[in-house]
Every structure is written in structure tokens, then in C-alpha cells.
Design a protein around this motif. Structure first.
Motif, PDB file in Angstrom:
ATOM      1  N   MET A   1       0.440  -0.961  -0.216  1.00 50.27           N
ATOM      2  CA  MET A   1      -0.327  -0.030  -0.064  1.00 50.27           C
ATOM      3  C   MET A   1       0.795   1.259   0.592  1.00 50.27           C
ATOM      4  O   MET A   1       1.699   1.159   0.911  1.00 50.27           O
ATOM      5  N   ARG A   2       0.414   1.972  -1.039  1.00 49.01           N
ATOM      6  CA  ARG A   2       1.871   3.218  -1.178  1.00 49.01           C
ATOM      7  C   ARG A   2       0.619   4.078  -0.017  1.00 49.01           C
ATOM      8  O   ARG A   2       0.028   4.929  -0.303  1.00 49.01           O
ATOM      9  N   LEU A   3       1.960   4.646   0.977  1.00 47.87           N
ATOM     10  CA  LEU A   3       1.129   5.516   1.482  1.00 47.87           C
ATOM     11  C   LEU A   3       1.652   7.084   1.273  1.00 47.87           C
ATOM     12  O   LEU A   3       2.681   8.106   1.173  1.00 47.87           O
ATOM     13  N   LYS A   4       0.553   8.166   0.980  1.00 47.06           N
ATOM     14  CA  LYS A   4       0.573   9.458   1.100  1.00 47.06           C
ATOM     15  C   LYS A   4       0.829  10.558   2.020  1.00 47.06           C
ATOM     16  O   LYS A   4       0.715  10.412   3.864  1.00 47.06           O
ATOM     17  N   PRO A   5       1.730  11.802   2.010  1.00 45.07           N
ATOM     18  CA  PRO A   5       2.233  12.357   2.940  1.00 45.07           C
ATOM     19  C   PRO A   5       0.837  13.305   3.486  1.00 45.07           C
ATOM     20  O   PRO A   5       0.092  13.348   2.727  1.00 45.07           O
ATOM     21  N   ASN A   6       0.465  13.608   4.820  1.00 47.22           N
ATOM     22  CA  ASN A   6      -0.472  14.279   5.471  1.00 47.22           C
ATOM     23  C   ASN A   6       0.200  16.093   5.956  1.00 47.22           C
ATOM     24  O   ASN A   6       0.827  15.637   6.201  1.00 47.22           O
ATOM     25  N   ILE A   7      -0.573  17.005   5.683  1.00 47.38           N
ATOM     26  CA  ILE A   7      -0.346  17.598   6.008  1.00 47.38           C
ATOM     27  C   ILE A   7      -1.740  18.587   7.100  1.00 47.38           C
ATOM     28  O   ILE A   7      -2.942  18.401   6.143  1.00 47.38           O
ATOM     29  N   ALA A 101       1.039  14.962  -1.452  1.00 51.56           N
ATOM     30  CA  ALA A 101       0.370  14.945   0.055  1.00 51.56           C
ATOM     31  C   ALA A 101      -0.709  15.755   0.217  1.00 51.56           C
ATOM     32  O   ALA A 101      -1.788  16.015  -0.747  1.00 51.56           O
ATOM     33  N   SER A 102      -1.461  15.355   0.867  1.00 49.34           N
ATOM     34  CA  SER A 102      -3.127  15.571   1.289  1.00 49.34           C
ATOM     35  C   SER A 102      -2.821  15.952   2.703  1.00 49.34           C
ATOM     36  O   SER A 102      -2.421  16.545   3.550  1.00 49.34           O
ATOM     37  N   VAL A 103      -4.020  17.197   1.913  1.00 53.03           N
ATOM     38  CA  VAL A 103      -4.342  18.569   3.604  1.00 53.03           C
ATOM     39  C   VAL A 103      -5.776  18.847   4.022  1.00 53.03           C
ATOM     40  O   VAL A 103      -6.506  18.023   3.900  1.00 53.03           O
ATOM     41  N   HIS A 104      -5.312  18.826   4.877  1.00 53.86           N
ATOM     42  CA  HIS A 104      -6.567  18.149   6.049  1.00 53.86           C
ATOM     43  C   HIS A 104      -6.708  19.725   7.258  1.00 53.86           C
ATOM     44  O   HIS A 104      -5.952  20.694   7.779  1.00 53.86           O
ATOM     45  N   VAL A 105      -7.631  19.951   7.500  1.00 57.26           N
ATOM     46  CA  VAL A 105      -8.142  20.551   9.158  1.00 57.26           C
ATOM     47  C   VAL A 105      -8.191  20.549  10.308  1.00 57.26           C
ATOM     48  O   VAL A 105      -9.133  19.019  10.048  1.00 57.26           O
ATOM     49  N   LEU A 106      -7.658  20.588  10.718  1.00 55.94           N
ATOM     50  CA  LEU A 106      -8.151  19.323  12.214  1.00 55.94           C
ATOM     51  C   LEU A 106      -8.608  20.310  13.725  1.00 55.94           C
ATOM     52  O   LEU A 106      -7.109  20.697  13.723  1.00 55.94           O
ATOM     53  N   SER A 107      -9.044  20.323  13.959  1.00 54.95           N
ATOM     54  CA  SER A 107      -9.420  20.818  15.121  1.00 54.95           C
ATOM     55  C   SER A 107     -10.406  20.491  15.886  1.00 54.95           C
ATOM     56  O   SER A 107     -11.313  19.390  16.045  1.00 54.95           O
TER      57      SER A 107
END
Length: 232
Positions: A1-7, A101-107
Motif C-alpha cells: 500500500m502506498r502511503l501518502k504524506p499528510n499535512i 500530499a493530502s491537506v486536512h483541517v484538524l480542530s
């Protein structure tokens, strides 16, 4: 499985301006952000600087003029980085990895039922208002809340269905979040918003005094370095 970077971006104090009066009330009064009738999170101010960084990172694979100065810098880093042109790390594969890279908002939201429901709705409404029609897909507009978990690192691991890795980045203004993120294997970057203490954090940091392009270039540099040193 290819793991992508995450921000992962924090909301309060990063893409939303931290307003001290909303969190630290007068003696005996409820904080403004917990006064559900006021719906504080629908009207809080957007931090245009941090929001631009988020938007640029979400445009890594798009023909976006904001990335005009960043992509050549990243390509130069890829060419000059030691060990990239090897069977293990061919430069084209590392480049594809970085730009995926996938970008998320974590609140964070409160744990009590009514407060959690109202504040979650208000934060989602705020994000829709400020980040809609920006060439983002439904998936990219997602926001993640840490309610049932003790900290953001645990929440992120639940979202990703795996432990944190060095190419999972948190951009936050609150030291406990950053400390736990690093403890669990991720890369933490403190956002210096002009109100928090720069001297309280000895790790990686970015400042509102730096341009969004400079910050995006810095994050890309970190991802390249961490991809090379991390074994998948």
C-alpha cells in the motif's frame, strides 16, 4: 500500500485568528466561544496568511499561479538531494510522492453533546464560507474533529488507520498538540501567529512574518528530507 504524506492544519490560532477575549472571559462569565447563542465560530476572523499557505498546499498538483515560485525550488531540491537518483529513491517517484500530499483541517471541539454539535456545525459553516469555490473537491474541504480522542495525534492516526510517520505534518500554535504529535512519530511545526511565545518551542516553526511561498517551500523541503530518511 502506498502511503501518502499528510499535512494537518489547526483551525483556531492558525487559519482562524486567535482572539484572546473569546477564550479568556471576565471573572464569572462564560467564554464567548462557549456561548452557543453567539455562534462565535461562524464569525471568527480568517487568518489570510495561514489560509493562503493551506490553499497553496492544496494546489500542489494544479496549474496554480501561486505555485509559480515554489515548484522550481522543489524541483531543484529534488535534483540536488543526496541519494535521490538511486533504485530505492528515483527522483521522479519522490517528486510524485511529495506532490501527492493530502491537506486536512484538524480542530478540537468540546466533548459535551450540545456544545460539540453546535460548534462542529459552526466550524464547518465557517470553512465552507471561507474555502468554497477555491478549486477544491468535496474531499479536500473536509474537516476532522478530535472529540473522542485525547489529542490530535490520536485523531489523525484514527483517520489514517495507521501510526504517524515523519511525512505526516501538523501545523499548530499549541505546544501540547505539537509535543504529542512528535512523540507519536509525526513532524510538528509551530505556527507563530504573533500572539504565542516563540521561545517556548525549540522545534520547527513558521511565522506570519514569512511569505506563504516561503512557508510552502519550507514544508516541501521537510517532506523531501523525511521521505528520503524514512523507510516505507
Amino acid at each position: 500500500m502506498r502511503l501518502k504524506p499528510n499535512i494537518f492544519f489547526d483551525m483556531d490560532g492558525v487559519i482562524a485568528v486567535y482572539e484572546k477575549d473569546a477564550y479568556i472571559p471576565e471573572s464569572g462569565k462564560k467564554p464567548l466561544y462557549l456561548d452557543l447563542d453567539k455562534h462565535y465560530f461562524r464569525t471568527c476572523k480568517k487568518n489570510e496568511h495561514a489560509a493562503e499557505v493551506l490553499q497553496m498546499l492544496r494546489s500542489l498538483n494544479a496549474s496554480d499561479e501561486r505555485m509559480h515560485d515554489v515548484k522550481p525550488f522543489v524541483n531543484t531540491l529534488l535534483k540536488k538531494s543526496v541519494g535521490l537518483d538511486t533504485p530505492m529513491h528515483p527522483s521522479v517517484k519522490v517528486s510524485d510522492y511529495i506532490f501527492s500530499a493530502s491537506v486536512h483541517v484538524l480542530s478540537r471541539i468540546p466533548q459535551s453533546c450540545k456544545e460539540a454539535i453546535v460548534i462542529a456545525k459552526d466550524k464547518k459553516k465557517w470553512l465552507d464560507e471561507h474555502f468554497t469555490n477555491k478549486n477544491m473537491t468535496r474531499r479536500e474541504k473536509g474537516i476532522c474533529f478530535n472529540t473522542s480522542f485525547k489529542n490530535k495525534a490520536e485523531t489523525a492516526e484514527h483517520i489514517l488507520s495507521r501510526p504517524l510517520r515523519p511525512t505526516d505534518i501538523l501545523i499548530d500554535d499549541y505546544n501540547p498538540n505539537l509535543i504529542e504529535w512528535e512523540r507519536r512519530g509525526g513532524t510538528a511545526i509551530k505556527y507563530l501567529n504573533g500572539q504565542n511565545d516563540a521561545n517556548s518551542w525549540e522545534g520547527l516553526c513558521v511565522s506570519s512574518n514569512e511569505t506563504p511561498a516561503e512557508i510552502v517551500s519550507f514544508i516541501m523541503m521537510i517532506l523531501i528530507q523525511n521521505k528520503i530518511t524514512d523507510v516505507y
